[in-house]
Design an enzyme around this catalytic site. Sequence first.
Site, PDB file in Angstrom:
ATOM      1  N   CYS A 384    -100.098 -71.182  45.609  1.00 19.27           N
ATOM      2  CA  CYS A 384     -99.567 -72.080  44.979  1.00 19.27           C
ATOM      3  C   CYS A 384     -98.692 -71.373  43.563  1.00 19.27           C
ATOM      4  O   CYS A 384     -97.707 -70.926  43.734  1.00 19.27           O
ATOM      5  CB  CYS A 384    -100.495 -73.103  44.495  1.00 19.27           C
ATOM      6  SG  CYS A 384     -99.876 -74.507  44.094  1.00 19.27           S
ATOM      7  N   HIS A 510    -102.592 -74.514  49.766  1.00 18.23           N
ATOM      8  CA  HIS A 510    -103.928 -73.986  49.601  1.00 18.23           C
ATOM      9  C   HIS A 510    -104.738 -73.640  50.894  1.00 18.23           C
ATOM     10  O   HIS A 510    -105.361 -74.628  51.370  1.00 18.23           O
ATOM     11  CB  HIS A 510    -104.828 -74.826  48.521  1.00 18.23           C
ATOM     12  CG  HIS A 510    -104.204 -75.017  47.367  1.00 18.23           C
ATOM     13  ND1 HIS A 510    -104.688 -74.242  46.142  1.00 18.23           N
ATOM     14  CD2 HIS A 510    -103.215 -75.807  46.867  1.00 18.23           C
ATOM     15  CE1 HIS A 510    -104.147 -74.662  44.964  1.00 18.23           C
ATOM     16  NE2 HIS A 510    -103.168 -75.573  45.553  1.00 18.23           N
ATOM     17  N   GLU A 512    -107.073 -71.735  51.179  1.00 19.48           N
ATOM     18  CA  GLU A 512    -108.763 -71.780  51.170  1.00 19.48           C
ATOM     19  C   GLU A 512    -109.465 -73.044  51.082  1.00 19.48           C
ATOM     20  O   GLU A 512    -110.745 -72.773  51.561  1.00 19.48           O
ATOM     21  CB  GLU A 512    -108.765 -71.339  49.560  1.00 19.48           C
ATOM     22  CG  GLU A 512    -108.810 -72.240  48.339  1.00 19.48           C
ATOM     23  CD  GLU A 512    -106.900 -72.495  48.037  1.00 19.48           C
ATOM     24  OE1 GLU A 512    -106.335 -71.752  48.441  1.00 19.48           O
ATOM     25  OE2 GLU A 512    -107.002 -72.614  46.650  1.00 19.48           O
TER      26      GLU A 512
HETATM   27  N1  GLN Z   1     -98.491 -75.701  38.396  1.00 15.75           N
HETATM   28  C1  GLN Z   1     -97.936 -75.476  39.706  1.00 15.75           C
HETATM   29  C2  GLN Z   1     -97.429 -76.867  40.250  1.00 15.75           C
HETATM   30  O1  GLN Z   1     -97.840 -77.913  39.824  1.00 15.75           O
HETATM   31  C3  GLN Z   1     -99.004 -74.928  40.588  1.00 15.75           C
HETATM   32  C4  GLN Z   1    -100.142 -75.828  40.947  1.00 15.75           C
HETATM   33  C5  GLN Z   1    -101.147 -75.145  41.577  1.00 15.75           C
HETATM   34  O2  GLN Z   1    -101.242 -73.812  41.654  1.00 15.75           O
HETATM   35  N2  GLN Z   1    -101.895 -75.861  42.407  1.00 15.75           N
HETATM   36  O3  GLN Z   1     -96.694 -76.823  40.836  1.00 15.75           O
END
Ligand code: GLN
Length: 540
Positions: A384, A510, A512
């Site tokens: 992310c 994600h 994970e």
């Molecule tokens: N802050 C970034 C976004 O909103 C990444 C979010 C995250 O790592 N879950 O796109």
Amino acid sequence: MSNSTKYIFVTGGVTSSLGKGIISASLAKLLQSRGFSVTIQKLDPYINVDPGTLNPYEHGECFVTDDGAETDLDLGHYERFLNVPTSQANNVTTGRIYQSVIDKERRGEYLGKTVQIIPHITDEIKERIQILGKKGTYEFVITEIGGTVGDIESLPYIEAVRQLKWELNEDAMFIHLTLVPFLSASGELKTKPTQHSVKTLLEYGVQPDVLVCRTEHHLNKELRNKIARFCNVDQDAVIESIDAKSIYEVPVLMKEEKLDEVVLRKLSMPSTVEPDLSNWSLFLEKWSNPKKTVRIGLVGKYVELKDSYKSIAESFIHAGAANQVKVELRWIHSEKLNEENVGVMLDGLSGLLVAPGFGSRGIEGKICAIKHAREYRIPFLGICLGMQCAVIEFARNVLNLKGAHTTEIDPDSPNPVIDLMDDQKSITDKGGTMRLGAYPCELNKDSVAYHAYGRSEISERHRHRYEFNNDYLSAFEEAGMSAAGINPLSGLVEIIEIKDHPWFVGVQFHPEYKSTVAMPHPIFNSFVKAVVNEEHLVKA
Ligand code: GLN
């Protein structure tokens, strides 16, 4: 015997952090391994509608389900143990209960009645507990009540389950988790805190059927008898839960203590099948006999609190066992990393993971670490925000795009290589408004990701507002960073890879959240494999 769903309510006493989530997940695992269908639900007594707006320092990681619910990290344990997805219905907070009751009141659904904690709040809680059972999919619903018995916040929950037990009779039971502390000065285990905690429950009209006692030392027969006598439970319903080396050993320990047998007897559910934990034991066997240790750096801004990256750490345990290696994580604070010390800070690591996150704190440290991994050909996984940082690093240092950034941090960047998603532009509320939950992704056949998954159609869970800016895609591809996975409906870039690198993958989703004991995640699996293969390159 009735054919209806059985409800097991799990409460906690004496202190918090006794591991109700792990005990609930372990009991569920044992029932599942006897062929029963089970789900677990968590009731959280805080007023936030969901933990999505909570800082990880407050409550650890926020776990995201397929249906896009932002939930308590215990749901991650439930999924990792059971290999069955959870949903919004598996996590209920006081905020959500009140929101729903107040909405009903505004719609006039209470027909002029005074709206009160009893019966309106308690009825709403009872309904939420029974939603999962009424689906007809589960033979058992285990409901874990967050907090500690006696807390003001959890009173409506205790009252609701007291009423439910009265209504459901032999289809419901109570398990109470307590602490039996060891006093080193006298060399004794003490039962009084457990007695008091059960007394508190009794004051609320709840008689526990089973006591699970967390302890550092074995409970002898005499002590178990004493607890049973003072707390009105059967002797074999006093279950020892001794400290374990790993949470994954707890189902085996609970099987030895016959927790599942006692529960089935209390609920009049005869089972002729013995629990089959053979696959689980195989995993434990591999986990406890690694052929070697590999070191991976985890760069994040919440590394003091390891619960903030719970699912990532657990994913490495699953992928480590699958590859028969022990993955040792070095937790690196992104704020402490800079151009000068990056070589020293990452020295001896055979892999690097840059974690998800929000906001500017520590971002330049993350970018520095990624540059090092790219240039020194260290296997790298960005998740992310970690993926977004890899894009920014490549833009700045390979494409020479001045001031390249994400508009999350620099809204005036001349090269906004990561930008706010179109459908986020009109959103002002913070709670539950990100791009959340499962979305499909199509993999490029000639990518590392495709080889990891062994198929081209995948679905992964998301939690973000910003995305790769497709205006820059051809420039990136020409310079060697490619889009390995794309959402087939929206065209969003979900995976980036660098071809001329042993293993460099960034994922907008994600992985994970979907790694379980039964199914270690392909991305983590492939990453750990690459780390093992590239290990020889690490300086001694
Ligand atoms: N802050 C970034 C976004 O909103 C990444 C979010 C995250 O790592 N879950 O796109």
